[in-house]
Design a protein around this motif. Structure first.
Motif, PDB file in Angstrom:
ATOM      1  N   TYR C 336      11.287  -7.275  10.070  1.00  0.00           N
ATOM      2  CA  TYR C 336      10.475  -7.514  11.256  1.00  0.00           C
ATOM      3  C   TYR C 336      10.207  -6.205  11.988  1.00  0.00           C
ATOM      4  O   TYR C 336       9.082  -5.918  12.383  1.00  0.00           O
ATOM      5  CB  TYR C 336      11.195  -8.504  12.153  1.00  0.00           C
ATOM      6  CG  TYR C 336      10.395  -8.956  13.349  1.00  0.00           C
ATOM      7  CD1 TYR C 336       9.285  -9.773  13.200  1.00  0.00           C
ATOM      8  CD2 TYR C 336      10.753  -8.563  14.632  1.00  0.00           C
ATOM      9  CE1 TYR C 336       8.554 -10.187  14.277  1.00  0.00           C
ATOM     10  CE2 TYR C 336      10.029  -8.969  15.727  1.00  0.00           C
ATOM     11  CZ  TYR C 336       8.922  -9.772  15.548  1.00  0.00           C
ATOM     12  OH  TYR C 336       8.196 -10.178  16.626  1.00  0.00           O
ATOM     13  N   GLY C 341       5.760  -8.405   8.354  1.00  0.00           N
ATOM     14  CA  GLY C 341       5.848  -9.770   8.881  1.00  0.00           C
ATOM     15  C   GLY C 341       6.033 -10.826   7.817  1.00  0.00           C
ATOM     16  O   GLY C 341       6.838 -11.737   7.956  1.00  0.00           O
ATOM     17  N   ARG C 514       6.882 -19.230  12.355  1.00  0.00           N
ATOM     18  CA  ARG C 514       5.753 -18.635  13.049  1.00  0.00           C
ATOM     19  C   ARG C 514       6.141 -18.261  14.476  1.00  0.00           C
ATOM     20  O   ARG C 514       5.778 -17.217  14.987  1.00  0.00           O
ATOM     21  CB  ARG C 514       4.563 -19.587  13.057  1.00  0.00           C
ATOM     22  CG  ARG C 514       3.280 -18.915  13.523  1.00  0.00           C
ATOM     23  CD  ARG C 514       2.089 -19.861  13.513  1.00  0.00           C
ATOM     24  NE  ARG C 514       1.922 -20.558  12.265  1.00  0.00           N
ATOM     25  CZ  ARG C 514       1.936 -21.893  12.168  1.00  0.00           C
ATOM     26  NH1 ARG C 514       2.127 -22.627  13.232  1.00  0.00           N
ATOM     27  NH2 ARG C 514       1.769 -22.472  11.006  1.00  0.00           N
ATOM     28  N   THR C 517       8.575 -14.992  14.003  1.00  0.00           N
ATOM     29  CA  THR C 517       8.097 -13.766  13.360  1.00  0.00           C
ATOM     30  C   THR C 517       6.601 -13.600  13.456  1.00  0.00           C
ATOM     31  O   THR C 517       6.071 -12.561  13.101  1.00  0.00           O
ATOM     32  CB  THR C 517       8.466 -13.745  11.864  1.00  0.00           C
ATOM     33  OG1 THR C 517       7.781 -14.828  11.226  1.00  0.00           O
ATOM     34  CG2 THR C 517       9.941 -13.900  11.657  1.00  0.00           C
ATOM     35  N   GLY C 518       5.907 -14.627  13.926  1.00  0.00           N
ATOM     36  CA  GLY C 518       4.465 -14.506  14.047  1.00  0.00           C
ATOM     37  C   GLY C 518       3.725 -14.767  12.753  1.00  0.00           C
ATOM     38  O   GLY C 518       2.508 -14.765  12.726  1.00  0.00           O
ATOM     39  N   GLN C 519       4.462 -14.962  11.665  1.00  0.00           N
ATOM     40  CA  GLN C 519       3.797 -15.261  10.395  1.00  0.00           C
ATOM     41  C   GLN C 519       4.509 -16.424   9.723  1.00  0.00           C
ATOM     42  O   GLN C 519       5.607 -16.796  10.107  1.00  0.00           O
ATOM     43  CB  GLN C 519       3.869 -14.055   9.458  1.00  0.00           C
ATOM     44  CG  GLN C 519       3.029 -12.922   9.927  1.00  0.00           C
ATOM     45  CD  GLN C 519       2.638 -12.030   8.786  1.00  0.00           C
ATOM     46  OE1 GLN C 519       2.539 -12.465   7.647  1.00  0.00           O
ATOM     47  NE2 GLN C 519       2.374 -10.770   9.091  1.00  0.00           N
TER      48      GLN C 519
END
Lengths: 222, 314, 675
Positions: C336, C341, C514, C517-519
């Motif tokens: 991260y 990502g 999500r 980690t945003g993904q």
């Protein structure tokens, strides 16, 4: 990926890996005769890689170095050591001071350390074989480690010579070898050193009835 | 796709049927090297036939697990044999299980065999199970490290992709694979109960590992286990070939390369079997407590292989 | 997100706190229902329903947008903030799912207990569940710490259920002590997170902390405090010493909950603080967590291999699994912070998957061990054996758990391990060359731990259930009741289904991944095939795999039976010509672990009494103790004892002296304040 490298460089890389593999094999070898054989193989890998570097970079003096390595480290010294082992009758299983997997674990840590140490230097160096510098450094450290973990005299000398192998490899890989005069001098030194040490072995054994260097502790003043 | 499925089934069946032949060949070579007159190469088939016809003798207190285990072990080994490319690189089943899953299949078979060995409650059974697990706990990660080295090179854990990278792309000399090869040889001797870790012909309690586990088995159960052992040897040989000598395995969709691939396989297996018996003949069986050291070395060599990949090949 | 949908959302979190209230209500109701045995026996079944509802709510919380509520409970001006987002939802699902099976089991397990003790267990058990779910729902530091303490105290009382035994009392004390040292660290961590804003009354909410600006130094301080505090709860080496003492001491269903769920609340807290509350993440945190995790994993599994007490063995194995989880956490952080990502998403998925798996298989193993303990009264594997005949249900179900935790395909333990190993293999390309090289070594450590786990499980299952009975206690063993079996069946079904349907599970995990980690992990395969990166790179299809194994098994069986025969003759086992063989000649639990003890002896303090060869009644005793206990905890304990002895000098017994102390303190503080 190695795709960009030419074949002879791949071979040099491969031989570098062999050098390291043999260094690790030495760490895990218990018998002195096995150690001598491994030392001879290491010399052979070294000589071959030097010859290939010589051919690929067209540096003639490296051919002499290769030949010198072949004669001294693959033929003369191993033969001398075999004779020595036979005469002194010391070929038994030797328990190293630290057990072998632990030694190898330390060895792996040393490889990582050596590579990261060599990284900035090899990035500066413009030679084609620069990625092998880390391996050369690792071989030196591993040989040192072997000298530390063995208590018998002959393995220690072989460790010393293996260290010299590593240095020699570093010299060829990073700077295409030292001037021939220096190399000849070093080779002579090593040769003389080995003979002197051989004489010492007999002396040590006569005094202590063993080649175990632990007995040397008795020599210190109380 | 259909040719793929046919090839897959044909490869698996061929492995099952030919495995005892390889075993017979290794035994023959070994006998020659030891200066004995060799049994015929088909001897393992005869033994299997004899065993299948006998009545099974089972201890009074055996649980269903004991009777189930041989089938499980055989099924696992058959599955493993189907996962390794031997003649064609076109295996429709391989996406379901990659190299890590292959290690899992071996482990599954081993755990069942060890549990079955402990089931009767004799001292030999538990002794064998303990020693087998002792060998396994180092051999299994070592094998994984070998696979990891190969998959770092080929960016994949799928065996067909690994073979494709190594054999069918531009030829590259991979120093890391040299380390992996040594580690693989050490692991495969241990996993196949061979000298220097175990001895397949011994029944001496001080040294036996695999044989101690299967002492209680007889007749068809023993036959299945023996067959599974032969299959395991075959699978490991095929693995060694696929990882270190993959040239000759037919690429995907090239059917006319198949006859050559079969010839190449037979030749490689014959040489490999002879080499195995030669290595066995010149090495000495190590003490049981040297075995972890031997395998620990294999494990660390596998790790070194990965490191060398980062040192020289990136 | 449109306005009308958002206005409906608070419903979910309201349902969740009502569920918590139901558990609390059930607990206290049990206290007042002691007179009526019939009503008392209804509490557990009602509890299972609440657990199921909570699992459902967790799933809904996982898939639906976050919802929050402020409850006017607590101190004036300090209302309780609750929030149910994807992360809480996932852990609530884990809690509900495991608690359903375990409560079902507990219903049968405690059915013969007298009304008094049963009522107490019911109270603490349900408070424990309520506390854990409140930890997951809390959205401010105050509610979190209250829930954390409820969880710690109720589990303390559950651990000391058999408080008449001194060993259990001291285990409980150790647990309480370390739990509170950890809690202090957490309190400090929240203090750092809110930036010491005493004046701002709203600073204690998580909502405030999320937006607080942090310098890397203070962020690191908060992270280290969180790692210490949550690590103490999770059993991270070297704060693990309470775990092998407290988990075996508790009644088995409680051990199952403690290992399966409570340890995960610590993992939840770590994720919450690191990825949600902190705005800065540093790479070295990940390296630290990875290293600590791997050390914990190896340490745990090595000690699991040398245990003779089956519950203690399982407790050590929990330490191993926590180590693997923490290693996954560390790797996620490394990826991260390096801006990878997609890889962080893969690692986090693997880690969450493993947390879910562990809740199921460790719950199953502890309940299985509980049934054995219930049936034989024996926890020491050296006196067990051959139980498969007497309790086949328990044996086969436990075997499921053992195979799953050993990481064997096609069960669930393998999937998470496979994902984690794939993540390790994807490291090339990190910007630090050191990390690039250290991570393969870490992969090797994970592989080694997994292989040792198989060793441990063969030992656990083989010595307990297989072979011949080692003591007379075993011959009276009886099968577990239907409620216990049902509970174990639920947990075993979890192990199988989580193993066979990884693609669906990973889809369900996507919102959490999500959020943090945003993904998300994109599956490159189809509904059958799991391909975390792309299908060329690696894929795994457990259903296909399972089907092929089954078909092969069936074909082989039919072929052997058709082509040959199924004749069987029963006889005595082969005795090697030595007829005096008996059950004592099998490997004991210690014997089975002996190779591991020999290889890893440098980590242990081995105490052995070996008998004299001429002893007529030889007695052997062997014990492998944790070396850290001697090296780390003994000095601390000695220091504490010495300090309290010194402090004891202050005690005179005369009230005037005490008044003088207070007076002096007052003067000192006044001087301090006015300066």
């Amino acid at each position: 990926m190695t795709l960009s490298l030419t074949y002879h460089l791949q071979v040099v890389n491969f031989l570098a890996a062999m050098l390291l593999l043999i260094a690790f094999a030495m760490l895990s070898q218990r018998r002195i005769v096995g150690l001598v054989t491994l030392f001879a193989w290491q010399g052979a890998a070294l000589s071959l890689s030097t010859a290939i570097v010589a051919w690929s970079t067209d540096q003639h003096h490296l051919y002499y170095s290769a030949a010198l390595t072949l004669i001294l480290k693959v033929i003369a010294m191993p033969w001398y050591f075999y004779r020595l082992v036979k005469k002194l009758d010391v070929d038994r299983d030797v328990e190293p001071m630290i057990n072998i997997p632990t030694t190898m674990l330390i060895g792996i840590a040393l490889v990582i350390f050596a590579f990261n140490l060599a990284l900035p230097i090899s990035e500066m160096s413009g030679t084609v074989t620069r990625s092998t510098l880390g391996i050369a450094m690792a071989s030196v450290l591993l040989a040192f480690l072997m000298m530390i973990t063995r208590s018998k005299a002959i393995p220690q000398v072989i460790g010393f010579l293996a260290m010299e192998n590593g240095l020699f490899f570093a010299a060829t890989s990073a700077t295409y070898g030292m001037p021939l005069v220096v190399e000849l001098g070093v080779a002579l030194d090593v040769l003389v050193g080995v003979f002197v040490l051989g004489i010492f072995f007999f002396q040590i054994r006569e005094t202590f009835d063993s080649l175990d260097l632990k007995h040397m502790e008795k020599l210190k003043e109380k | 796709m259909t040719t793929g499925i046919l090839l897959q089934i044909a490869q698996t069946l061929a492995a099952i049927l030919l495995a005892p032949l390889l075993m017979g060949w290794v035994n023959q070579c070994r006998a020659w090297l030891q200066g004995r007159s060799a049994p015929p190469i088909t001897q393992p088939y005869r033994t299997l036939r004899k065993l299948f016809h006998k009545d099974a003798v089972i201890a009074h207190n055996a649980s269903p697990l004991f009777r189930f285990a041989p089938y499980m072990v055989f099924a696992c080994m058959a599955l493993a044999a189907g996962l390794v490319p031997t003649i064609a690189n076109d295996l429709p089943f391989s996406p379901a299980a990659d190299a890590i899953a292959l290690v899992g299949v071996f482990a599954l078979a081993r755990v069942f065999l060890a549990l079955a060995a402990m089931d009767i409650g004799t001292s030999f059974g538990t002794l064998g199970a303990r020693r087998e697990m002792l060998v396994a706990f180092l051999a299994e990660p070592a094998l994984l490290m070998v696979f990891f080295t190969a998959s770092l090179i080929s960016q994949s854990t799928e065996l067909p992709t690994i073979v494709e990278t190594l054999a069918h792309k531009e030829f590259v000399l991979y120093p890391s694979m040299a380390f992996a090869a040594v580690a693989f040889w050490m692991v495969s001797t241990a996993e196949n109960a061979r000298i220097p870790v175990d001895n397949p012909t011994t029944h001496l309690e001080l040294t036996m590992i695999h044989e101690a586990m299967i002492l209680e088995y007889s007749a068809r159960h023993l036959a299945l286990i023996e067959w599974a052992v032969a299959l395991k040897l075959f699978t490991y040989s095929a693995l060694g070939i696929a990882l270190f000598l993959p040239w000759g395995i037919a690429p995907q969709g090239e059917l006319n390369a198949l006859p050559l691939a079969v010839l190449a396989l037979v030749a490689k297996m014959a040489v490999g079997g002879a080499a195995l018996s030669l290595l066995e003949a010149i090495s000495a069986k190590v003490r049981l407590f040297r075995a972890p050291e031997f395998l620990g070395t294999a494990f660390l060599l596998g790790v070194l292989g990965m490191l060398i990949h980062f040192l020289l090949e990136v | 997100m449109n306005e009308s949908l958002l206005s409906q959302m608070p419903e979910l979190v309201n349902l969740a706190w009502m569920g918590v209230l139901c558990w609390i209500g059930l607990g206290f109701a049990a206290l007042f229902l002691q007179k009526s045995r019939g009503l008392l026996s209804l509490v557990f079944p009602l509890g299972t329903l609440v657990a199921l509802a909570m699992a459902g709510l967790g799933l809904a919380g996982l898939l639906l947008p976050a919802s929050a509520v402020v409850l006017p409970i607590g101190l004036p001006d300090l209302p309780m903030h609750l929030r149910l987002d994807a992360l809480s939802g996932f852990f609530l699902l884990l809690l509900g799912g495991a608690a359903f099976g375990v409560t079902l089991y507990a219903w049968g397990y405690f059915k013969d207990l007298a009304a008094g003790p049963l009522a107490l267990i019911l109270l603490w058990y349900h408070l424990f569940l309520a506390g854990m779910s409140l930890v997951l729902l809390a959205d401010d530091a105050y509610a979190f710490m209250v829930a954390w303490e409820v969880m710690a105290l109720s589990s303390y009382f559950l651990v000391t259920t058999d408080h008449d035994q001194p060993a259990i009392r001291s285990a409980g004390f150790l647990y309480l002590l370390i739990a509170h040292v950890g809690a202090v660290a957490l309190l400090l961590c929240y203090g750092v997170l809110q930036g010491g804003e005493v004046a701002n009354a709203g600073a204690y909410t998580f909502a405030y902390m999320r937006h607080a600006e942090m310098t890397p130094f203070w962020a690191s301080a908060a992270f280290l405090l969180a790692l210490f505090g949550f690590g103490a709860k999770a059993g991270l080496v070297p704060m693990h010493v309470w775990l092998p003492e407290a988990h075996p001491a508790a009644p088995s269903p409680v051990s199952a909950l403690m290992s399966g769920v409570m340890l995960k609340t610590a993992i939840y807290g770590l994720l919450r603080v690191t990825f949600d509350l902190l705005n800065v993440q540093l790479a070295w945190w990940g390296t630290l967590a990875l290293t600590l995790g791997l050390v914990t994993a190896l340490y745990g599994v090595i000690f699991a291999a040398v245990q003779s007490d089956m519950k203690r063995l399982l407790a050590w194995s929990s330490i191993e699994n926590i180590g693997v989880l923490l290693a996954g956490f560390g790797l996620t952080l490394i990826f991260y912070t390096d801006g990878k990502g997609a890889l962080a998403a893969l690692t986090l998925t693997a880690m969450l998957y493993h947390a879910l798996n562990h809740a199921f298989f460790k719950g199953l193993l502890f309940t299985g061990a509980g049934s054995v303990l219930h049936a034989t009264g024996e926890r020491n594997m050296d006196r067990l054996g051959g139980l498969m005949a007497a309790m086949p249900w328990t044996a086969w179900l436990t075997l499921m758990g053992a195979l799953a935790i050993a990481g064997l395909p096609p069960l669930n333990g393998f999937v998470s391990e496979w994902l984690l190993l794939q993540a390790f293999l994807l490291t090339p390309g990190l910007s630090h060359s050191y990390l690039n090289m250290v991570i393969p070594v870490a992969a090797a450590a994970v592989a080694l731990a997994a292989a040792l786990a198989a060793y441990v499980m063969v030992k656990f299952f083989g010595v307990t259930f297989l072979g011949a009975a080692r003591s007379p206690a075993v011959s009276h063993a009886h099968e577990a009741g239907w409620r216990e079996r049902l509970g174990m069946l639920w947990l075993a079904a979890g192990c199988v289904l989580l193993g066979l349907f990884p693609v669906q599970v990973i889809d369900a995990l996507a919102p959490v991944v999500r959020l943090l980690t945003g993904q998300t992990l994109v599956n490159g395969g189809n509904w059958l095939m799991l391909a975390p990166v792309d299908a060329e790179r690696a894929s795994y299809g457990p259903l296909v795999f399972f089907a092929v194994v089954l078909v092969t098994l069936l074909l082989v069986f039919l072929w052997v039976r058709k082509a040959y025969h199924g004749r069987v003759r029963r006889s005595d086992p082969w005795d090697c010509g030595y007829p005096e063989q008996d059950a004592r000649m099998q490997d004991s639990a210690e014997g089975f672990g002996q190779p591991i003890r020999l290889i890893f002896s440098s980590f242990m303090r081995v105490e052995r009494d070996t008998p004299d060869p001429f002893d007529r009644q030889p007695k052997y005793r062997g014990d492998s103790r944790d070396k850290l206990w001697v090296l780390l905890y003994q000095p601390i304990a000695d220091l504490a004892a010495w300090l309290s002895e010194q402090a004891g000098r202050l005690q005179h017994g005369r009230i005037q002296w005490y008044l003088i102390y207070s007076f002096a303190t007052l003067i000192f503080l006044l001087v301090f304040v006015t300066r």
